[in-house]
Scaffold this motif. Structure first.
Motif, PDB file in Angstrom:
ATOM      1  N   LEU A   3       0.798  -1.055   0.057  1.00  8.89           N
ATOM      2  CA  LEU A   3      -0.113   0.098  -0.074  1.00  8.89           C
ATOM      3  C   LEU A   3       0.808   1.215   0.105  1.00  8.89           C
ATOM      4  CD1 LEU A   3      -2.702   1.428  -0.129  1.00  8.89           C
ATOM      5  CD2 LEU A   3      -2.766   0.997   2.609  1.00  8.89           C
ATOM      6  N   LYS A   4       1.955   1.297   0.787  1.00 11.59           N
ATOM      7  CA  LYS A   4       2.832   2.501   0.940  1.00 11.59           C
ATOM      8  C   LYS A   4       3.238   2.702  -0.752  1.00 11.59           C
ATOM      9  CE  LYS A   4       6.720   3.973   3.472  1.00 11.59           C
ATOM     10  NZ  LYS A   4       7.816   3.765   4.629  1.00 11.59           N
ATOM     11  N   GLU A   5       3.746   1.849  -1.371  1.00 13.02           N
ATOM     12  CA  GLU A   5       4.151   1.910  -2.985  1.00 13.02           C
ATOM     13  C   GLU A   5       3.134   2.601  -3.740  1.00 13.02           C
ATOM     14  OE1 GLU A   5       5.514  -1.955  -3.965  1.00 13.02           O
ATOM     15  OE2 GLU A   5       7.300  -1.785  -2.488  1.00 13.02           O
ATOM     16  N   ILE A  32       5.804   8.242   4.841  1.00 17.65           N
ATOM     17  CA  ILE A  32       4.457   7.605   4.738  1.00 17.65           C
ATOM     18  C   ILE A  32       4.172   6.395   5.885  1.00 17.65           C
ATOM     19  CG2 ILE A  32       2.703   6.408   3.442  1.00 17.65           C
ATOM     20  CD1 ILE A  32       4.090   7.827   0.929  1.00 17.65           C
ATOM     21  N   GLU A  33       3.142   6.738   6.589  1.00 15.86           N
ATOM     22  CA  GLU A  33       2.851   5.663   7.628  1.00 15.86           C
ATOM     23  C   GLU A  33       1.524   5.034   7.352  1.00 15.86           C
ATOM     24  OE1 GLU A  33       2.334   5.725  12.578  1.00 15.86           O
ATOM     25  OE2 GLU A  33       3.727   7.064  11.593  1.00 15.86           O
ATOM     26  N   ARG A  41      -0.767   8.520   7.484  1.00 18.80           N
ATOM     27  CA  ARG A  41       0.106   9.637   7.955  1.00 18.80           C
ATOM     28  C   ARG A  41       1.077   9.899   6.933  1.00 18.80           C
ATOM     29  NH1 ARG A  41       0.455  12.682  12.887  1.00 18.80           N
ATOM     30  NH2 ARG A  41       2.322  13.791  13.047  1.00 18.80           N
ATOM     31  N   ILE A  42       1.038  11.222   6.239  1.00 21.42           N
ATOM     32  CA  ILE A  42       2.280  11.532   5.241  1.00 21.42           C
ATOM     33  C   ILE A  42       2.682  12.730   6.172  1.00 21.42           C
ATOM     34  CG2 ILE A  42       2.492  12.449   3.244  1.00 21.42           C
ATOM     35  CD1 ILE A  42      -0.201  11.175   2.177  1.00 21.42           C
ATOM     36  N   GLN A  72      -8.199   4.525   4.506  1.00 23.96           N
ATOM     37  CA  GLN A  72      -9.455   5.127   5.295  1.00 23.96           C
ATOM     38  C   GLN A  72      -8.774   6.671   5.342  1.00 23.96           C
ATOM     39  OE1 GLN A  72     -11.819   3.475   6.124  1.00 23.96           O
ATOM     40  NE2 GLN A  72     -10.897   1.745   4.806  1.00 23.96           N
ATOM     41  N   LYS A  73      -8.570   7.028   6.798  1.00 23.13           N
ATOM     42  CA  LYS A  73      -8.378   8.444   7.100  1.00 23.13           C
ATOM     43  C   LYS A  73      -6.973   8.719   6.815  1.00 23.13           C
ATOM     44  CE  LYS A  73      -7.318   9.664  11.441  1.00 23.13           C
ATOM     45  NZ  LYS A  73      -7.674   9.545  12.981  1.00 23.13           N
ATOM     46  N   VAL A  74      -6.858  10.248   6.328  1.00 29.38           N
ATOM     47  CA  VAL A  74      -5.643  10.629   5.831  1.00 29.38           C
ATOM     48  C   VAL A  74      -5.161  11.839   6.529  1.00 29.38           C
ATOM     49  CG1 VAL A  74      -4.174  11.231   3.641  1.00 29.38           C
ATOM     50  CG2 VAL A  74      -5.908   9.494   3.482  1.00 29.38           C
ATOM     51  N   GLU A  75      -3.960  12.110   7.018  1.00 25.05           N
ATOM     52  CA  GLU A  75      -3.544  13.053   7.459  1.00 25.05           C
ATOM     53  C   GLU A  75      -2.375  13.186   7.114  1.00 25.05           C
ATOM     54  OE1 GLU A  75      -1.718  14.270  12.126  1.00 25.05           O
ATOM     55  OE2 GLU A  75      -2.736  12.491  11.741  1.00 25.05           O
TER      56      GLU A  75
END
Length: 99
Positions: A3-5, A32-33, A41-42, A72-75
């Motif tokens: 997913l990170k890629e 990117i976490e 979380r970016i 899902q949620k993005v910060e």
């Protein structure tokens, strides 16, 4: 593909309008976490603290990743340390600038 890629691939569609280079190749994405629940979380920066397109670029990053069905949620966490420098650019980004 992890997913990170996939997220990094998607972020290549978000461009700094002044330089016309995507935020990944420009070296603006620091970290990117992805949690077990697919919350993201970016950590990123901008080329200068006074960037007039601050909201446009950070919103573009958030909306891009929020639009992925796997997330899902993005910060988006905007940081100034370490400061951005051209050394953070990918070879593709440097080539786009003519270096």
């Amino acid at each position: 593909m992890k997913l990170k890629e996939k997220i990094l691939n998607e972020l290549k569609t978000v461009y700094d309008p002044e330089l016309n280079i995507n935020v990944v190749d420009l070296g603006l994405i620091y970290h990117i976490e992805v949690s077990a629940d697919a919350d993201v979380r970016i950590t990123m920066t901008l080329t200068t603290p006074g960037c007039p397109l601050h909201d446009s670029i950070t919103s573009g990053v958030r909306y891009c990743v929020e639009g992925m069905e796997e997330t899902q949620k993005v910060e988006v966490n905007l940081v100034w340390e370490p400061a951005w420098s051209p050394e953070k650019m990918t070879p593709e980004g440097l080539k786009a600038l003519g270096h």
